[in-house]
Design a protein around this motif. Structure first.
Motif, mmCIF file in Angstrom:
data_model
loop_
_atom_site.group_PDB
_atom_site.id
_atom_site.type_symbol
_atom_site.label_atom_id
_atom_site.label_comp_id
_atom_site.label_asym_id
_atom_site.label_seq_id
_atom_site.Cartn_x
_atom_site.Cartn_y
_atom_site.Cartn_z
ATOM 1 N N GLU A 33 0.973 -1.091 0.487
ATOM 2 C CA GLU A 33 0.287 0.015 0.289
ATOM 3 C C GLU A 33 0.709 1.230 0.039
ATOM 4 O O GLU A 33 0.665 2.116 -0.911
ATOM 5 N N ARG A 34 2.233 1.564 0.586
ATOM 6 C CA ARG A 34 2.942 2.838 0.471
ATOM 7 C C ARG A 34 3.546 2.558 -0.447
ATOM 8 O O ARG A 34 3.854 3.644 -0.472
ATOM 9 N N LEU A 35 4.667 1.451 -0.917
ATOM 10 C CA LEU A 35 4.644 2.080 -1.771
ATOM 11 C C LEU A 35 3.952 2.213 -3.614
ATOM 12 O O LEU A 35 3.788 3.116 -4.151
ATOM 13 N N ALA A 36 2.788 1.724 -3.171
ATOM 14 C CA ALA A 36 1.570 1.888 -4.497
ATOM 15 C C ALA A 36 0.649 3.489 -4.238
ATOM 16 O O ALA A 36 0.915 4.806 -5.571
ATOM 17 N N ALA A 37 0.891 3.436 -3.287
ATOM 18 C CA ALA A 37 0.687 5.346 -2.467
ATOM 19 C C ALA A 37 1.765 6.303 -3.440
ATOM 20 O O ALA A 37 1.292 7.341 -4.165
ATOM 21 N N SER A 38 3.073 6.240 -3.457
ATOM 22 C CA SER A 38 3.236 6.502 -3.862
ATOM 23 C C SER A 38 3.932 6.824 -5.257
ATOM 24 O O SER A 38 4.122 8.232 -5.598
ATOM 25 N N VAL A 39 4.018 5.650 -6.011
ATOM 26 C CA VAL A 39 3.745 5.771 -7.317
ATOM 27 C C VAL A 39 3.122 6.088 -7.979
ATOM 28 O O VAL A 39 2.909 7.005 -8.589
ATOM 29 N N GLU A 40 1.784 5.996 -6.937
ATOM 30 C CA GLU A 40 0.674 6.520 -7.619
ATOM 31 C C GLU A 40 0.451 8.168 -7.877
ATOM 32 O O GLU A 40 -0.029 8.178 -8.872
ATOM 33 N N ARG A 41 1.572 8.996 -6.847
ATOM 34 C CA ARG A 41 1.767 10.285 -7.069
ATOM 35 C C ARG A 41 1.967 11.099 -9.034
ATOM 36 O O ARG A 41 1.438 11.352 -9.271
ATOM 37 N N HIS A 42 2.348 9.516 -9.633
ATOM 38 C CA HIS A 42 3.070 10.278 -10.954
ATOM 39 C C HIS A 42 1.871 9.832 -11.833
ATOM 40 O O HIS A 42 1.398 8.601 -12.381
ATOM 41 N N GLU A 43 1.372 10.674 -12.527
ATOM 42 C CA GLU A 43 0.118 10.360 -13.537
ATOM 43 C C GLU A 43 0.995 9.745 -14.414
ATOM 44 O O GLU A 43 0.321 9.144 -15.633
ATOM 45 N N PRO A 103 10.766 4.473 -12.525
ATOM 46 C CA PRO A 103 11.622 5.033 -11.232
ATOM 47 C C PRO A 103 10.976 5.664 -10.168
ATOM 48 O O PRO A 103 11.754 5.449 -9.398
ATOM 49 N N ALA A 104 9.729 6.263 -9.929
ATOM 50 C CA ALA A 104 9.191 6.174 -9.429
ATOM 51 C C ALA A 104 9.507 4.857 -7.666
ATOM 52 O O ALA A 104 9.782 5.289 -6.389
ATOM 53 N N VAL A 105 8.924 3.798 -8.338
ATOM 54 C CA VAL A 105 9.511 2.175 -7.565
ATOM 55 C C VAL A 105 10.758 2.201 -7.046
ATOM 56 O O VAL A 105 11.035 2.565 -5.615
#
Length: 183
Positions: A66-76, A83-85
């Motif tokens: 969940e933390r990973l996805a929340a951070s990555v999905e901030r990028h449209e 690279p956000a991963v």
């Protein structure tokens, strides 16, 4: 204390102790002392330490992904999400108390003797790989990039855990960039 509260307290203690000190070095009495849940209640909730380890890994998996996805999905931009991963991994590697990948650590301690633990580790790694595959697909990149990106991320986790440094994330991010550009 109701079962849900006792379970949460036991899992909070297990996460702090197992991740911080290692699974084999922590006994159920340590969990009791840290959680405030009686030993009798602990064994009602988790009939064996292996069950507690399994539940700890399962709960941690949900939170981690969940933390990973929340951070990555901030990028449209789907191309920016890959690279956000590695950006997120770098942030994670610098957190206080970072001791590497909980699943790799657990597998190293118990994977050869506990099918429950090995199963949780495999499920976590498969879910992470599937997440990377979805990012690759969303970016319109060849599926063949999924495996190398997965290995870069996993290698960064192991190396950061061993060295105590965040640099492996930056190195893996650069390698991922080169793969994506070539892909």
């Amino acid at each position: 204390m109701d079962s849900a509260v006792a379970r949460d307290q036991a899992l909070d203690a297990a996460e702090a102790l197992f991740y911080g000190r290692g699974i084999r070095s922590v006994g159920m009495d340590d969990i009791r002392g840290t959680s405030g849940v009686s030993l009798k209640r602990l064994y009602q909730l988790f009939p064996a330490k292996e069950h507690l380890v399994e539940a700890y890994l399962e709960r941690r998996d949900v939170r981690w992904r969940e933390r990973l996805a929340a951070s990555v999905e901030r990028h449209e931009d789907p191309l920016r999400r890959i690279p956000a991963v590695f950006d997120w991994l770098e942030e994670w590697f610098t957190e206080d108390g970072f001791r590497g990948c909980a699943w790799i650590n657990a597998y190293g301690e118990l994977g050869a003797t506990s099918e429950r633990v090995a199963g949780q580790v495999r499920a976590h790694k498969e879910a992470f790989r599937a997440y990377l595959a979805s990012l690759v697909a969303d970016a319109g990149l060849p599926d063949a990039l999924t495996g190398p990106l997965f290995l870069l991320a996993e290698g960064a986790m192991v190396t950061a855990g061993v060295t105590g440094r965040a640099r492996p994330a930056a190195e893996a991010r650069e390698a991922a960039r080169l793969l994506v550009e070539a892909g």
